[in-house]
Scaffold this motif. Structure first.
Motif, PDB file in Angstrom:
ATOM      1  N   ASP A 123       0.866  -1.174   0.000  1.00 24.43           N
ATOM      2  CA  ASP A 123       0.000   0.000   0.000  1.00 24.43           C
ATOM      3  C   ASP A 123       0.905   1.226   0.000  1.00 24.43           C
ATOM      4  N   GLY A 124       1.073   1.849  -1.166  1.00 23.15           N
ATOM      5  CA  GLY A 124       1.985   2.982  -1.281  1.00 23.15           C
ATOM      6  C   GLY A 124       3.409   2.522  -1.041  1.00 23.15           C
ATOM      7  N   ASN A 125       4.070   3.130  -0.047  1.00 22.79           N
ATOM      8  CA  ASN A 125       5.450   2.732   0.257  1.00 22.79           C
ATOM      9  C   ASN A 125       5.515   1.787   1.456  1.00 22.79           C
ATOM     10  N   SER A 126       4.380   1.178   1.811  1.00 19.16           N
ATOM     11  CA  SER A 126       4.317   0.233   2.932  1.00 19.16           C
ATOM     12  C   SER A 126       4.079  -1.186   2.424  1.00 19.16           C
ATOM     13  N   LEU A 127       4.806  -2.114   3.016  1.00 14.23           N
ATOM     14  CA  LEU A 127       4.648  -3.537   2.726  1.00 14.23           C
ATOM     15  C   LEU A 127       4.149  -4.213   3.994  1.00 14.23           C
ATOM     16  N   TYR A 128       3.022  -4.900   3.883  1.00 17.55           N
ATOM     17  CA  TYR A 128       2.432  -5.625   5.008  1.00 17.55           C
ATOM     18  C   TYR A 128       2.644  -7.111   4.754  1.00 17.55           C
ATOM     19  N   ILE A 129       3.276  -7.766   5.703  1.00 23.00           N
ATOM     20  CA  ILE A 129       3.517  -9.202   5.601  1.00 23.00           C
ATOM     21  C   ILE A 129       2.853  -9.873   6.798  1.00 23.00           C
ATOM     22  N   LYS A 130       2.022 -10.867   6.507  1.00 21.06           N
ATOM     23  CA  LYS A 130       1.359 -11.629   7.577  1.00 21.06           C
ATOM     24  C   LYS A 130       1.809 -13.076   7.465  1.00 21.06           C
ATOM     25  N   THR A 131       2.339 -13.598   8.566  1.00 19.74           N
ATOM     26  CA  THR A 131       2.737 -14.995   8.576  1.00 19.74           C
ATOM     27  C   THR A 131       1.485 -15.857   8.718  1.00 19.74           C
ATOM     28  N   LEU A 132       1.526 -17.027   8.139  1.00 18.84           N
ATOM     29  CA  LEU A 132       0.426 -17.968   8.298  1.00 18.84           C
ATOM     30  C   LEU A 132       0.525 -18.570   9.699  1.00 18.84           C
ATOM     31  N   PRO A 133      -0.593 -18.986  10.286  1.00 23.30           N
ATOM     32  CA  PRO A 133      -0.518 -19.576  11.632  1.00 23.30           C
ATOM     33  C   PRO A 133       0.471 -20.735  11.668  1.00 23.30           C
ATOM     34  N   ALA A 134       1.377 -20.658  12.630  1.00 23.40           N
ATOM     35  CA  ALA A 134       2.411 -21.686  12.800  1.00 23.40           C
ATOM     36  C   ALA A 134       2.996 -21.546  14.198  1.00 23.40           C
ATOM     37  N   ARG A 135       3.761 -22.515  14.593  1.00 23.76           N
ATOM     38  CA  ARG A 135       4.433 -22.465  15.892  1.00 23.76           C
ATOM     39  C   ARG A 135       5.525 -21.397  15.843  1.00 23.76           C
ATOM     40  N   ASN A 136       5.445 -20.431  16.735  1.00 24.68           N
ATOM     41  CA  ASN A 136       6.373 -19.316  16.777  1.00 24.68           C
ATOM     42  C   ASN A 136       7.732 -19.786  17.315  1.00 24.68           C
ATOM     43  N   PRO A 137       8.839 -19.503  16.579  1.00 27.99           N
ATOM     44  CA  PRO A 137      10.153 -19.960  17.042  1.00 27.99           C
ATOM     45  C   PRO A 137      10.656 -19.209  18.276  1.00 27.99           C
ATOM     46  N   LEU A 138       9.989 -18.121  18.661  1.00 27.34           N
ATOM     47  CA  LEU A 138      10.394 -17.370  19.853  1.00 27.34           C
ATOM     48  C   LEU A 138       9.608 -17.790  21.089  1.00 27.34           C
ATOM     49  N   THR A 139       8.308 -18.092  20.902  1.00 28.10           N
ATOM     50  CA  THR A 139       7.451 -18.398  22.047  1.00 28.10           C
ATOM     51  C   THR A 139       7.050 -19.869  22.128  1.00 28.10           C
ATOM     52  N   GLY A 140       7.097 -20.573  20.990  1.00 30.09           N
ATOM     53  CA  GLY A 140       6.657 -21.962  20.951  1.00 30.09           C
ATOM     54  C   GLY A 140       5.153 -22.111  20.804  1.00 30.09           C
ATOM     55  N   LYS A 141       4.423 -20.981  20.809  1.00 34.08           N
ATOM     56  CA  LYS A 141       2.962 -21.016  20.700  1.00 34.08           C
ATOM     57  C   LYS A 141       2.528 -20.868  19.244  1.00 34.08           C
ATOM     58  N   GLU A 142       1.341 -21.391  18.936  1.00 33.14           N
ATOM     59  CA  GLU A 142       0.742 -21.219  17.617  1.00 33.14           C
ATOM     60  C   GLU A 142       0.341 -19.757  17.479  1.00 33.14           C
ATOM     61  N   SER A 143       0.899 -19.083  16.469  1.00 36.12           N
ATOM     62  CA  SER A 143       0.604 -17.662  16.317  1.00 36.12           C
ATOM     63  C   SER A 143       0.744 -17.241  14.867  1.00 36.12           C
ATOM     64  N   SER A 144       0.353 -16.008  14.623  1.00 35.34           N
ATOM     65  CA  SER A 144       0.498 -15.362  13.330  1.00 35.34           C
ATOM     66  C   SER A 144       1.007 -13.953  13.611  1.00 35.34           C
ATOM     67  N   ALA A 145       1.898 -13.460  12.783  1.00 34.71           N
ATOM     68  CA  ALA A 145       2.471 -12.132  13.009  1.00 34.71           C
ATOM     69  C   ALA A 145       2.202 -11.229  11.816  1.00 34.71           C
ATOM     70  N   VAL A 146       2.093  -9.938  12.104  1.00 34.22           N
ATOM     71  CA  VAL A 146       2.000  -8.932  11.057  1.00 34.22           C
ATOM     72  C   VAL A 146       3.231  -8.041  11.167  1.00 34.22           C
ATOM     73  N   LEU A 147       3.934  -7.917  10.076  1.00 34.52           N
ATOM     74  CA  LEU A 147       5.121  -7.072  10.013  1.00 34.52           C
ATOM     75  C   LEU A 147       4.856  -5.960   9.014  1.00 34.52           C
ATOM     76  N   VAL A 148       5.163  -4.742   9.406  1.00 31.30           N
ATOM     77  CA  VAL A 148       4.997  -3.593   8.523  1.00 31.30           C
ATOM     78  C   VAL A 148       6.383  -3.067   8.188  1.00 31.30           C
ATOM     79  N   TRP A 149       6.628  -2.915   6.893  1.00 31.05           N
ATOM     80  CA  TRP A 149       7.918  -2.443   6.373  1.00 31.05           C
ATOM     81  C   TRP A 149       7.674  -1.195   5.531  1.00 31.05           C
ATOM     82  N   ILE A 150       8.644  -0.275   5.539  1.00 33.63           N
ATOM     83  CA  ILE A 150       8.587   0.942   4.734  1.00 33.63           C
ATOM     84  C   ILE A 150       9.701   0.879   3.690  1.00 33.63           C
TER      85      ILE A 150
END
Length: 153
Positions: A123-150
């Motif tokens: 969206d413009g100069n922003s990139l939105y990345i959403k991970t698919l639900p998976a086991r998080n390598p930091l917490t060990g819990k099933e999660s999904s993350a949203v990362l915003v990049w410029i």
């Protein structure tokens, strides 16, 4: 001398995804509870790059990482530095709104040789990345993350 077949030749990529992106936010959501957390702090840092040769790299750093007291970190300092880092490199492929990172080298050797699939939106100069639900390598819990990049211009 023989030339590689067409299938073996790298394909050039073009488009708005190409280039370098600076990390703005990294929010993780626990699938079971819906609870959101900024695992790398409110102001993480890092870069993501997609090249026209089909190669990519990502490095994400936790906010407030403390430098070790000396050139050679203590074991405790090393653990702290490692726990505030995600880094990997490889190739990428795109199909619709999904991007696949085919990982050749990683901070977490378990990721090396895997494919990490994410949803993307620009969206413009922003990139939105959403991970698919998976086991998080930091917490060990099933999660999904949203990362915003410029986009870095």
């Amino acid at each position: 001398m023989t030339l590689p077949s067409v299938e073996q030749q790298p394909q050039s990529r073009a488009g708005p995804l190409l280039g370098t992106w600076k990390l703005q936010s990294f929010t993780d959501e626990d699938v079971a509870t819906g609870q959101k957390a900024d695992l790398f702090g409110a102001h993480p840092s890092g870069y993501l790059h997609y090249g026209p040769d089909g190669r990519m790299y990502a490095i994400l750093l936790k906010e407030g990482r403390k430098a070790p007291d000396t050139l050679i970190p203590t074991d405790a300092e090393r653990v702290d530095l490692y726990s505030g880092l995600i880094a990997y490199a490889g190739t990428y492929s795109i199909e619709g709104d999904l991007i696949s990172h085919h990982i050749d080298a990683s901070w977490n050797q378990l990721w090396t040789g895997t494919t990490q699939v994410r949803q993307i939106r620009i969206d413009g100069n922003s990139l939105y990345i959403k991970t698919l639900p998976a086991r998080n390598p930091l917490t060990g819990k099933e999660s999904s993350a949203v990362l915003v990049w410029i986009k870095v211009e």
